[in-house]
Write a protein that holds these residues in place. Structure first.
Motif, PDB file in Angstrom:
ATOM      1  N   ASP A  94       0.845  -1.190   0.000  1.00 60.09           N
ATOM      2  CA  ASP A  94       0.000   0.000   0.000  1.00 60.09           C
ATOM      3  C   ASP A  94       0.884   1.244   0.000  1.00 60.09           C
ATOM      4  OD1 ASP A  94      -2.186  -1.626   0.101  1.00 60.09           O
ATOM      5  OD2 ASP A  94      -2.759  -1.131   2.155  1.00 60.09           O
ATOM      6  N   HIS A 128       0.536   5.339   0.409  1.00 63.02           N
ATOM      7  CA  HIS A 128      -0.369   6.416   0.802  1.00 63.02           C
ATOM      8  C   HIS A 128       0.075   7.737   0.165  1.00 63.02           C
ATOM      9  CE1 HIS A 128      -2.643   4.212   3.982  1.00 63.02           C
ATOM     10  NE2 HIS A 128      -1.561   3.446   3.915  1.00 63.02           N
ATOM     11  N   LEU A 185      -4.091  12.260  -3.073  1.00 63.17           N
ATOM     12  CA  LEU A 185      -4.950  11.385  -3.854  1.00 63.17           C
ATOM     13  C   LEU A 185      -6.411  11.615  -3.485  1.00 63.17           C
ATOM     14  CD1 LEU A 185      -4.593   8.939  -5.904  1.00 63.17           C
ATOM     15  CD2 LEU A 185      -5.071   7.475  -3.921  1.00 63.17           C
ATOM     16  N   GLY A 205     -10.440  10.861  -3.034  1.00 64.60           N
ATOM     17  CA  GLY A 205     -11.127   9.707  -2.481  1.00 64.60           C
ATOM     18  C   GLY A 205     -11.626   8.740  -3.536  1.00 64.60           C
ATOM     19  N   ASP A 236      -8.989   6.195  -4.232  1.00 63.50           N
ATOM     20  CA  ASP A 236      -8.492   5.362  -3.139  1.00 63.50           C
ATOM     21  C   ASP A 236      -8.704   3.893  -3.489  1.00 63.50           C
ATOM     22  OD1 ASP A 236      -7.598   5.356  -0.183  1.00 63.50           O
ATOM     23  OD2 ASP A 236      -9.292   3.969  -0.222  1.00 63.50           O
ATOM     24  N   GLY A 237      -7.654   3.101  -3.363  1.00 63.14           N
ATOM     25  CA  GLY A 237      -7.742   1.691  -3.723  1.00 63.14           C
ATOM     26  C   GLY A 237      -7.326   1.381  -5.149  1.00 63.14           C
ATOM     27  N   ARG A 274      -3.469   4.583  -1.709  1.00 62.45           N
ATOM     28  CA  ARG A 274      -4.386   4.914  -0.628  1.00 62.45           C
ATOM     29  C   ARG A 274      -4.362   6.413  -0.357  1.00 62.45           C
ATOM     30  NH1 ARG A 274      -7.817   0.754  -0.295  1.00 62.45           N
ATOM     31  NH2 ARG A 274      -6.732  -1.233   0.061  1.00 62.45           N
ATOM     32  N   GLN A 275      -5.522   6.938   0.003  1.00 61.91           N
ATOM     33  CA  GLN A 275      -5.625   8.355   0.333  1.00 61.91           C
ATOM     34  C   GLN A 275      -5.109   8.589   1.749  1.00 61.91           C
ATOM     35  OE1 GLN A 275      -9.621   9.891   0.755  1.00 61.91           O
ATOM     36  NE2 GLN A 275      -9.087  11.851  -0.162  1.00 61.91           N
TER      37      GLN A 275
END
Length: 393
Positions: free
Chosen positions: A130, A132, A136, A138, A141-142, A368-369
């Protein structure tokens, strides 16, 4: 200097295995000496024929394999020699000790070469991480980013391997697939069959590619054209924007840092050109083949740089030599206030078909955010980088 280094590479293993007080029977000594002498004499001619203008793949395979074998033998002969001197210092010397050291060096080298060849030729394991990114959105995210680097399609026909790598990538259900350069050793025509499976790789949002330094040993523009033909976005100092859930991410790419010295018109690492027209408020994922480009990336405030080039050293202890030239050998690291760098160990191998203590990888980065946990190697100075891989420390 080249011949001096080459002579040392062959001399030290020969001395450790067949001289150095071991007093082997004459036939053993003669056979070993002939083998090493023949390898030393043949190697430069095989390299010239295999990697010169003739591009003879059979000669290249022989030369590359010889280089890998002699490097491993040299490394463990050096270590064996140190052990031998220590034993002599403790009064444990003589023919028996010398023979034991020689046999140990031969056995360890043989085992590492067998395991290293298996490691080089298999489909890489998937490394998952992951990452971060505070900027980024939302909606992104992912986001799943799959990284390939340093496939190095070459003298050994790995078309089947390439197809299985493509299957492994497709199984990861990627949003973005990145190839960080050094796609092949040879021209697009030579490696057409091996590169064809790249056209079967799927992604939801984008597939992007940048040149590595090895493209500039052959036909860099030809590889940009070939990847475009296979359905990839060739980021030749340009960017594309991907969107999901109302948020956007800039995917930018630059030519390898060696591009300018290649003499090809329009080829150089040009970050300003790659970002021209991009919204400065959007997060940027930059693909640059060599980790050392992170100096420029950190200055420009890039959020994440993805690189390859190092192979994680490929054959230990070459990783320590790589570290002299590159700020990072493998892993995730932070550079400056914003920029993170992920350096892949690479998917394939260069030259010698061995990987010793440097496994190949296909990498799945999940964006990831937010800030998340502290990134290893954090530093406030963008000109100072640290490796994120504890094994390299």
């Amino acid at each position: 200097m080249v011949f001096l280094v080459l002579g040392l590479l062959f001399f030290l293993p020969w001395w450790t295995l067949f001289v150095s007080g071991s007093d082997w029977p004459l036939p053993v000594f003669l056979i070993g000496t002939v083998v090493f002498a023949a390898g030393l004499v043949a190697f430069p001619f095989l390299m010239a024929r295999g990697h010169g203008q003739r591009r003879d793949d059979r000669a290249a395979r022989a030369a590359d394999s010889t280089l890998g074998v002699v490097w491993v033998l040299f490394t463990w002969s050096l270590l064996g020699g140190v052990v031998h001197l220590v034993l002599i210092g403790f009064g444990v010397g003589g023919t028996g000790t010398a023979r034991s050291v020689a046999v140990a060096v031969a056995v360890v080298s043989a085992v590492l070469l067998v395991l290293g060849h298996h490691e080089a030729m298999r489909v890489p394991r998937v490394q998952r991480l992951d990452v971060h990114l505070p900027r980024l959105g939302g909606g992104l995210d992912g986001t799943r980013v799959v990284v390939l680097a340093d496939t190095h399609y070459g003298p050994i026909d790995r078309a089947d391997w390439s197809a299985r790598v493509a299957e492994a990538v497709n199984a990861l259900d990627a949003d973005v697939v990145v190839h960080a350069g050094d796609i092949a050793d040879g021209t697009p025509v030579q490696r057409r069959e091996q590169s064809a499976p790249l056209g079967t790789i799927r992604s939801r949002l984008a597939k992007v590619y940048v040149t590595g330094n090895h493209e500039y040993f052959g036909e860099a523009q030809g590889w940009l054209d070939r990847m475009t033909e296979l359905g990839w976005d060739a980021l030749h100092n340009r960017h594309v924007v991907v969107e999901r859930g109302g948020d956007a991410l800039v995917l930018a790419g630059v030519d390898d840092v060696t591009a300018e010295s290649s003499g090809l018109a329009g080829h150089r690492a040009n970050l300003l050109g790659a970002l021209e027209g991009a919204d400065p408020e959007r997060p940027v994922l930059l693909v640059a083949h060599q980790p050392k480009y992170v100096h420029q990336a950190a200055t420009a405030g890039i959020d994440l740089q993805i690189s390859g080039h190092t192979h994680g050293g490929q054959i230990w202890p070459f990783n320590f030599l790589v570290r002299i030239d590159q700020p990072v050998v493998h892993g995730l690291s932070r550079h400056g206030a914003r920029t993170q760098l992920y350096t892949s160990r690479g998917t394939g191998f260069w030259g010698p078909p061995f990987r010793v203590f440097a496994p190949s990888e296909i990498t799945l980065l999940t964006l990831r955010q937010g800030t998340g946990p502290a990134t290893p190697g954090t530093t406030a100075n963008p000109s100072t980088e640290h490796t994120a891989d504890p094994a390299e420390k």
